[in-house]
Structures are given as C-alpha cells and as structure tokens.
Scaffold this motif. Structure first.
Motif, PDB file in Angstrom:
ATOM      1  N   TYR A  15       3.926  -3.301  -1.193  1.00  0.00           N
ATOM      2  CA  TYR A  15       4.308  -2.350  -2.235  1.00  0.00           C
ATOM      3  C   TYR A  15       3.630  -1.006  -1.973  1.00  0.00           C
ATOM      4  N   GLN A  16       4.397   0.050  -2.093  1.00  0.00           N
ATOM      5  CA  GLN A  16       3.875   1.401  -1.906  1.00  0.00           C
ATOM      6  C   GLN A  16       3.684   2.077  -3.257  1.00  0.00           C
ATOM      7  N   ILE A  17       2.514   2.672  -3.439  1.00  0.00           N
ATOM      8  CA  ILE A  17       2.217   3.455  -4.638  1.00  0.00           C
ATOM      9  C   ILE A  17       1.905   4.877  -4.196  1.00  0.00           C
ATOM     10  N   GLU A  18       2.649   5.823  -4.712  1.00  0.00           N
ATOM     11  CA  GLU A  18       2.440   7.227  -4.367  1.00  0.00           C
ATOM     12  C   GLU A  18       1.433   7.836  -5.336  1.00  0.00           C
ATOM     13  N   ILE A  19       0.336   8.344  -4.779  1.00  0.00           N
ATOM     14  CA  ILE A  19      -0.784   8.847  -5.579  1.00  0.00           C
ATOM     15  C   ILE A  19      -0.889  10.365  -5.417  1.00  0.00           C
ATOM     16  N   PRO A  20      -0.983  11.123  -6.497  1.00  0.00           N
ATOM     17  CA  PRO A  20      -1.139  12.582  -6.371  1.00  0.00           C
ATOM     18  C   PRO A  20      -2.512  12.944  -5.796  1.00  0.00           C
ATOM     19  N   THR A  21      -2.557  14.030  -5.045  1.00  0.00           N
ATOM     20  CA  THR A  21      -3.825  14.539  -4.520  1.00  0.00           C
ATOM     21  C   THR A  21      -3.916  16.037  -4.792  1.00  0.00           C
ATOM     22  N   PRO A  22      -5.125  16.594  -4.773  1.00  0.00           N
ATOM     23  CA  PRO A  22      -5.282  18.042  -4.947  1.00  0.00           C
ATOM     24  C   PRO A  22      -5.187  18.795  -3.617  1.00  0.00           C
ATOM     25  N   PHE A  23      -4.833  18.106  -2.538  1.00  0.00           N
ATOM     26  CA  PHE A  23      -4.837  18.700  -1.205  1.00  0.00           C
ATOM     27  C   PHE A  23      -3.457  19.221  -0.817  1.00  0.00           C
ATOM     28  N   PRO A  24      -3.405  20.206   0.092  1.00  0.00           N
ATOM     29  CA  PRO A  24      -2.108  20.770   0.512  1.00  0.00           C
ATOM     30  C   PRO A  24      -1.152  19.739   1.087  1.00  0.00           C
ATOM     31  N   VAL A  25      -1.672  18.643   1.645  1.00  0.00           N
ATOM     32  CA  VAL A  25      -0.802  17.626   2.239  1.00  0.00           C
ATOM     33  C   VAL A  25       0.087  16.947   1.205  1.00  0.00           C
ATOM     34  N   GLY A  26      -0.276  17.034  -0.057  1.00  0.00           N
ATOM     35  CA  GLY A  26       0.535  16.433  -1.114  1.00  0.00           C
ATOM     36  C   GLY A  26       0.139  14.994  -1.404  1.00  0.00           C
ATOM     37  N   PRO A  27       1.037  14.207  -2.007  1.00  0.00           N
ATOM     38  CA  PRO A  27       0.699  12.835  -2.415  1.00  0.00           C
ATOM     39  C   PRO A  27       0.313  11.960  -1.226  1.00  0.00           C
ATOM     40  N   VAL A  28      -0.500  10.962  -1.503  1.00  0.00           N
ATOM     41  CA  VAL A  28      -0.888   9.979  -0.500  1.00  0.00           C
ATOM     42  C   VAL A  28      -0.267   8.633  -0.885  1.00  0.00           C
ATOM     43  N   ASN A  29       0.174   7.893   0.112  1.00  0.00           N
ATOM     44  CA  ASN A  29       0.723   6.558  -0.123  1.00  0.00           C
ATOM     45  C   ASN A  29      -0.368   5.514   0.078  1.00  0.00           C
ATOM     46  N   VAL A  30      -0.585   4.678  -0.925  1.00  0.00           N
ATOM     47  CA  VAL A  30      -1.449   3.518  -0.768  1.00  0.00           C
ATOM     48  C   VAL A  30      -0.556   2.290  -0.873  1.00  0.00           C
ATOM     49  N   TYR A  31      -1.044   1.160  -0.359  1.00  0.00           N
ATOM     50  CA  TYR A  31      -0.190  -0.021  -0.257  1.00  0.00           C
ATOM     51  C   TYR A  31      -0.901  -1.242  -0.823  1.00  0.00           C
ATOM     52  N   LEU A  32      -0.152  -2.047  -1.559  1.00  0.00           N
ATOM     53  CA  LEU A  32      -0.663  -3.306  -2.088  1.00  0.00           C
ATOM     54  C   LEU A  32       0.018  -4.444  -1.328  1.00  0.00           C
ATOM     55  N   LEU A  33      -0.796  -5.315  -0.729  1.00  0.00           N
ATOM     56  CA  LEU A  33      -0.292  -6.455   0.027  1.00  0.00           C
ATOM     57  C   LEU A  33      -0.462  -7.717  -0.808  1.00  0.00           C
ATOM     58  N   GLU A  34       0.656  -8.396  -1.086  1.00  0.00           N
ATOM     59  CA  GLU A  34       0.596  -9.653  -1.823  1.00  0.00           C
ATOM     60  C   GLU A  34       0.211 -10.786  -0.883  1.00  0.00           C
ATOM     61  N   GLY A  35      -0.543 -11.735  -1.419  1.00  0.00           N
ATOM     62  CA  GLY A  35      -0.963 -12.887  -0.644  1.00  0.00           C
ATOM     63  C   GLY A  35      -2.072 -13.606  -1.369  1.00  0.00           C
ATOM     64  N   ALA A  36      -2.739 -14.523  -0.664  1.00  0.00           N
ATOM     65  CA  ALA A  36      -3.832 -15.273  -1.276  1.00  0.00           C
ATOM     66  C   ALA A  36      -4.922 -14.338  -1.787  1.00  0.00           C
ATOM     67  N   TYR A  37      -5.130 -13.223  -1.089  1.00  0.00           N
ATOM     68  CA  TYR A  37      -6.101 -12.206  -1.488  1.00  0.00           C
ATOM     69  C   TYR A  37      -5.347 -10.897  -1.691  1.00  0.00           C
ATOM     70  N   LEU A  38      -5.083 -10.549  -2.937  1.00  0.00           N
ATOM     71  CA  LEU A  38      -4.387  -9.301  -3.220  1.00  0.00           C
ATOM     72  C   LEU A  38      -5.177  -8.148  -2.599  1.00  0.00           C
ATOM     73  N   THR A  39      -4.515  -7.366  -1.740  1.00  0.00           N
ATOM     74  CA  THR A  39      -5.221  -6.390  -0.913  1.00  0.00           C
ATOM     75  C   THR A  39      -4.649  -4.994  -1.112  1.00  0.00           C
ATOM     76  N   LEU A  40      -5.540  -4.042  -1.340  1.00  0.00           N
ATOM     77  CA  LEU A  40      -5.169  -2.644  -1.453  1.00  0.00           C
ATOM     78  C   LEU A  40      -5.526  -1.929  -0.155  1.00  0.00           C
ATOM     79  N   VAL A  41      -4.552  -1.243   0.425  1.00  0.00           N
ATOM     80  CA  VAL A  41      -4.789  -0.445   1.633  1.00  0.00           C
ATOM     81  C   VAL A  41      -4.871   1.019   1.216  1.00  0.00           C
ATOM     82  N   ASP A  42      -6.084   1.579   1.262  1.00  0.00           N
ATOM     83  CA  ASP A  42      -6.424   2.932   0.803  1.00  0.00           C
ATOM     84  C   ASP A  42      -6.387   3.003  -0.721  1.00  0.00           C
ATOM     85  N   THR A  43      -6.982   4.084  -1.259  1.00  0.00           N
ATOM     86  CA  THR A  43      -7.176   4.139  -2.709  1.00  0.00           C
ATOM     87  C   THR A  43      -6.688   5.415  -3.373  1.00  0.00           C
ATOM     88  N   GLY A  44      -6.613   6.516  -2.637  1.00  0.00           N
ATOM     89  CA  GLY A  44      -6.349   7.812  -3.246  1.00  0.00           C
ATOM     90  C   GLY A  44      -7.651   8.538  -3.539  1.00  0.00           C
TER      91      GLY A  44
END
Length: 328
Positions: A15-44
C-alpha cells in the motif's frame, strides 16, 4: 476525519501512502507491507501534517500506527525518516536501515560536527562565496528541523532477505545517498526504490562525507551510475518510488538517465576548454536558475561530473589559496 492523503494498494500486499513534505521535491511516498509483521517503508518528515496524513493513511488500509511491527528506511534524508521516532514511540516497532544511516538517524553529535567541518572545507575548495556558505548552513539547519533523534535496531545488507518477508530482498543502491537501499520481490518483479529511481526527475547524486575522517570522500555520481546499471540488468516490471508515479520500462528510463548524465559531462568539458574554473563557477553556468535557491544540490551534481572526468584523467587541477581550479 477528512481524508488528507492519497492511499492505495499498488501491488499485492503493498500500500502506498502519499505524505506531504515542506521540501521542493513535493510529497513523499511511504509504503505499508502486509504480512506476519506489518512493515512501514519510510515515514515522511517531522511535521504535524505529515503525522496526521500517515495516521489517516494507515487507518484507510485497516490498521493503526500502533500495529506497525517494523520500519525499514530506504535512506536517511528527513523526508524519509523524520517521523521514525514518533512511529517507534507509538508502536514499539523494530527499525532497520543501512549501517551508514545510523549516525544521521541518531543525530550523533560527533558525526554531525565532522560533517559540518567536511562541508565547510569542501565548499571552500569549490570556490563557494562566504555569503553563499551562510545560506547553505541555514538551509541545512532548516532541513534538520524536520527530523529528530531516533534509533536503528538492526542493519541490513545487500542481497539479504528482508526480516519476516523471505520473498523480499534488500539491494544496496548508493548514489543519491550513501545509505540508499531498495527492496525487490522476484515473484512479481516489483521494486521499492526509495529515491534511487524516480520517473519524473533524475535523482541527485548527493555529495556526502565519508563515514570517518580517515576515509576518502565517496564518489556519489560514480556510485549512482553503477547502481543504475545493476538495476538495468534485473527483471523488474514496476518500480514504486519515493516520489511521484511508478516506473514502467525501467531499462528505457535508466538509459535515458545515463545518456543525460554523459551530456552534462560533455557540457562541462566544453566549458573547461574555454578557461579554468572552480566547481562553483561551473555550477552557476550549468544551473543559472537554480543555484541561488538550492546550492547544495547543483554543487553535488557538478562535483560528481568533476569526479568522473578525473577518473578519466581528463582534468588538470591547480590549487590557489586552498581553492581548486579545473581545466582540461
């Protein structure tokens, strides 16, 4: 609560979650991986808006932040790791990164002091005016306000399986950052690339200090090109990036990036045929509309091409008053 971010399932169990940032690059995408251990890839980044968006996105998927069991950082930049400590405090999640991310995540005082001295000397050698150095330092201080001290529990290595996800493998893809990791799932040929490969912009191969004062400065652009070539040899159907839309036909995009890279090297050759120049002078000529706004990024780009030309033995270097002047 009104939905304030874009959340969607982009592939099986991803799952992709688009997170706003204050940087010129714009929003950052973080990812949630479903499984035995729910895993977040990056945080914002560390902003209240980003925190609320992350919480809402996780709820939209059917979980709460407290359900996250582990967090994986693709690299240490504030837009990707700024909320790590908040996530840890709420969830108790186990945290993973490349070992070179640790001093940045910890905001280790001795390393930060070393980093400041490294860049002050580097920019002086590049011929950056003193007034621009003040602006750079202010920009760096502002960037660091979007993260806070946190902790990495365990380091990840190239080609190892992601803990609790045996179908995912870790790739070390340095260049944009010395701590840059990507994740690859061979079953459906999916990659999560962080900022290594982005569709709409070429990732900046940022100059970073070595891990300790006795080591040489990493050649970021050379690393970036090598990491791209490694990925070009892989079977990848889709790449989910840290920013923007997914990448399809990754080989075509990588070839385009490498060709653009060589064109800039040729442009610098042409400029140096005219007369000797400092890295700062080259930067102002290559990026006339950008260098006054974000000098650290174009300086890194220019210096990376200087590194490449030096490896090719095509440059002469002279030092006057500790400033370096380059010519063909």
């Amino acid at each position: 609560m009104e939905k304030i971010g874009k959340t969607k399932e982009v592939a099986k169990g991803i799952y992709q979650i688009e997170i706003p940032t204050p940087f010129p690059v714009g929003p950052v995408n973080v990812y949630l991986l479903e499984g035995a251990y729910l895993t977040l890839v990056d945080t914002g980044p560390l902003t209240e808006e980003a925190w609320q968006t992350l919480n809402q996105g996780v709820r939209d998927i059917g979980y709460k932040v407290k359900d996250i069991r582990q967090v994986v950082l693709t690299h240490h930049h504030p837009d990707h790791c700024g909320l790590l400590e908040r996530v840890r405090q709420v969830s108790g999640a186990f945290t993973y990164s490349h070992p070179l991310a640790i001093p940045y995540v910890k905001i280790d005082d001795s390393f930060m002091n070393f980093q400041a001295k490294f860049f002050n000397r580097l920019y002086y050698e590049c011929g950056v005016p003193e007034e621009s150095l003040i602006i750079i330092n202010e920009f760096n201080d502002l960037s660091m306000s979007y993260t806070e001290r946190s902790h990495i529990d365990e380091c990840l290595k190239h080609d190892q399986a992601l803990p609790h996800f045996p179908d995912w493998h870790v790739l070390f893809t340095p260049g944009h950052s010395q701590s840059q990791l990507s994740l690859y799932r061979a079953d459906d040929r999916v990659m999560i690339s962080g900022d290594h490969i982005i569709k709409h912009i070429s990732s900046n191969a940022l100059i970073e200090p070595p891990p300790n004062p006795s080591s040489k400065r990493p050649l970021s652009l050379i690393q970036y090109r090598t990491s791209l070539e490694m990925c070009a040899n892989m079977e990848i159907d889709i790449i989910f990036s840290g920013h923007g839309a997914p990448v399809i036909n990754h080989r075509d995009l990588i070839l385009q990036r490498l060709l653009e890279n060589w064109k800039r090297t040729d442009t610098i050759r042409g400029l140096l045929k005219e007369s000797e120049k400092t890295v700062y002078e080259l930067t102002t000529m290559l990026f006339p509309n950008v260098y006054q706004k974000e000098l650290t990024l174009p300086i890194s780009e220019t210096l990376g091409h200087i590194d490449l030309l030096q490896i090719l033995h095509q440059l002469e270097v002279k030092q006057r008053n500790e400033v370096l002047y380059y010519s063909l």
